[in-house]
Design an enzyme around this catalytic site. Structure first.
Site, short mmCIF file in Angstrom:
data_model
loop_
_atom_site.label_atom_id
_atom_site.label_comp_id
_atom_site.label_asym_id
_atom_site.label_seq_id
_atom_site.Cartn_x
_atom_site.Cartn_y
_atom_site.Cartn_z
N TYR A 34 -3.98 15.09 -2.45
CA TYR A 34 -4.34 14.32 -1.26
C TYR A 34 -5.38 15.03 -0.41
CZ TYR A 34 -3.28 10.56 2.03
OH TYR A 34 -3.35 9.44 2.83
N GLU A 82 -5.65 6.99 -1.97
CA GLU A 82 -5.66 5.92 -0.97
C GLU A 82 -6.21 4.62 -1.55
OE1 GLU A 82 -4.64 5.34 2.16
OE2 GLU A 82 -3.50 7.19 1.97
N HIS A 100 1.79 4.29 -3.09
CA HIS A 100 1.66 5.75 -3.08
C HIS A 100 2.78 6.37 -3.93
CE1 HIS A 100 -1.69 6.56 -0.51
NE2 HIS A 100 -1.19 5.92 0.52
N ASP A 138 -9.31 14.09 8.39
CA ASP A 138 -8.61 13.13 7.53
C ASP A 138 -8.50 13.65 6.09
OD1 ASP A 138 -7.38 10.72 6.74
OD2 ASP A 138 -9.31 9.78 6.30
N HIS A 151 -9.06 8.48 3.91
CA HIS A 151 -9.00 7.08 4.31
C HIS A 151 -10.39 6.49 4.57
CE1 HIS A 151 -4.87 8.37 5.41
NE2 HIS A 151 -4.55 7.11 5.14
N HIS A 199 0.84 -1.20 0.00
CA HIS A 199 0.00 0.00 0.00
C HIS A 199 0.87 1.25 0.00
CE1 HIS A 199 -3.27 2.76 1.40
NE2 HIS A 199 -2.24 3.35 1.99
N GLU A 200 1.77 1.33 0.95
CA GLU A 200 2.58 2.54 1.09
C GLU A 200 3.49 2.76 -0.11
OE1 GLU A 200 2.28 4.94 3.23
OE2 GLU A 200 0.63 3.90 4.22
#
Length: 361
Positions: free
Chosen positions: A195, A204, A184, A277, A282, A180-181
């Site tokens: 974002y 995301e 990005h 957020d 998210h 996932h990270e």
């Protein structure tokens, strides 16, 4: 916290704010410190990104990879460097394992090394992409970042993984988190999605889709066999939940007295309009996540063979950093039309998947 390019962390700010309110004094302080630290790294990442932008604010064309359908990138060579942060704040730390080295005695180092390799392999072998930037970028990661650090993040140029406090969270080198990270980074070098709001939720969601995909790729699973969980196994032993997010059933990943209830919606009828957020990046990502899950189930087979190709190609051609969910859905339909043709089952099933989450194309 609605800046252009904040640091992308696996633990979202809305979860940390719940911990501030519901946790005991120790947990509340941890959450407060985490929010402050995230803001500092966010600012550093913004400064880094500003040096990579051309005058109109976009990413240089040299960062893009020409889209290719399921063509192996024959020239791609994985270059990994895993560092031991030694529970300190500085990055990257002490080199613990580099490309070609054998396993170390530290399982966390090995997990970060193997995870980075799994990410590299999927993008190179199935999408013809040479590393995160498309140009052979070195994959750098730091483990044991800070003491009992409850997060993992991509800061624009490298990964960092905490070990968790052992109570709320445990170590963050789980493959879907790594994938996932690092994904990005793929978004960053493919034109980016701002974002905030719906474009941030799409950022995301793309990372979640490829996080689940890489997990399934490593396990050799078909779409129907995957658990579609992001962050499975990183919740602490006393937390009631299975993961941070569920693409199969958004809103059901956890329900806990301390963490609260998973707030993700699965349909536009339940879209969360919030300033928290970064505008719910998210939270509302559950909607495009669920559309991707449904599409994979309709198609059957492996998620990366057809559905993944559509999502990847859509990102390469998007050219809209402020894309809405409707914009993205339309872009995926356009990608499916290019790949499979007018009237193709793959196109019709994609339209149906979007409709089922409340988006008609």
């Amino acid at each position: 916290m609605c800046d252009h390019d904040p640091m992308q962390c696996i633990i979202p700010p809305h979860m940390l704010k719940v911990l501030q309110m519901r946790g005991d004094a120790k947990v509340a302080k941890m959450a407060t410190d985490m929010l402050a630290q995230n803001a500092k790294v966010r600012d550093a990442r913004q400064e880094f990104m500003s040096t990579r932008m051309v005058p109109d604010g976009s990413t240089p064309e040299s960062a893009f990879l020409t889209p290719a359908l399921a063509e192996t990138c024959e020239t791609a060579v994985c270059k990994r460097e895993i560092y031991d942060g030694q529970e300190k704040a500085g990055l990257p730390g002490k080199l613990a394992r580099k490309e070609g080295d054998g396993e170390t005695s530290d399982p966390t180092v090995n997990e970060a090394y193997d995870g980075a390799g799994a990410v590299f392999d999927l993008y190179a072998k199935e999408f013809g992409r040479n590393s995160l930037d498309g140009n052979g970028m070195k994959l750098v990661a730091t483990v044991h970042h800070r003491r009992k650090y409850n997060n993992a993040f991509w800061n624009g140029e490298q990964m960092a993984y905490g070990d968790g406090d052992g109570v709320i969270f445990v170590k963050f080198t789980e493959l879907s988190v790594i994938a996932h990270e690092m994904s990005h980074g793929v978004v960053q070098f493919s034109g980016g999605l701002r974002y905030t709001g719906q474009s941030g939720a799409l950022n995301e969601s793309f990372a979640d889709c490829f996080g689940a995909m890489i997990q399934q790729y490593r396990l050799g699973q078909e779409s129907c066999e995957g658990d579609w969980l992001i962050g499975k196994g990183i919740l602490g032993p006393d937390i009631r939940g299975v993961a941070l997010r569920s693409m199969k059933a958004p809103g059901t990943a956890y329900s806990d007295a301390t963490l609260g209830q998973d707030p993700q919606p699965y349909h536009m009828d339940f879209y969360v309009d919030t300033t928290d957020d970064n505008g719910g990046v998210h939270i509302n990502s559950g909607i495009p996540n669920h559309a991707f899950y449904l599409y994979c189930q309709y198609l059957g087979g492996n998620s990366w063979q057809k559905a993944g190709q559509v999502w990847y190609q859509a990102l390469q051609r998007l050219n809209n950093p402020l894309a809405t969910f409707h914009d993205w859905a339309a872009q995926t339909v356009d990608a499916a039309l290019r790949l499979y043709g007018v009237g193709a089952l793959e196109v019709n099933l994609l339209r149906r998947s979007w409709k089922l989450v409340g988006i008609s194309i």
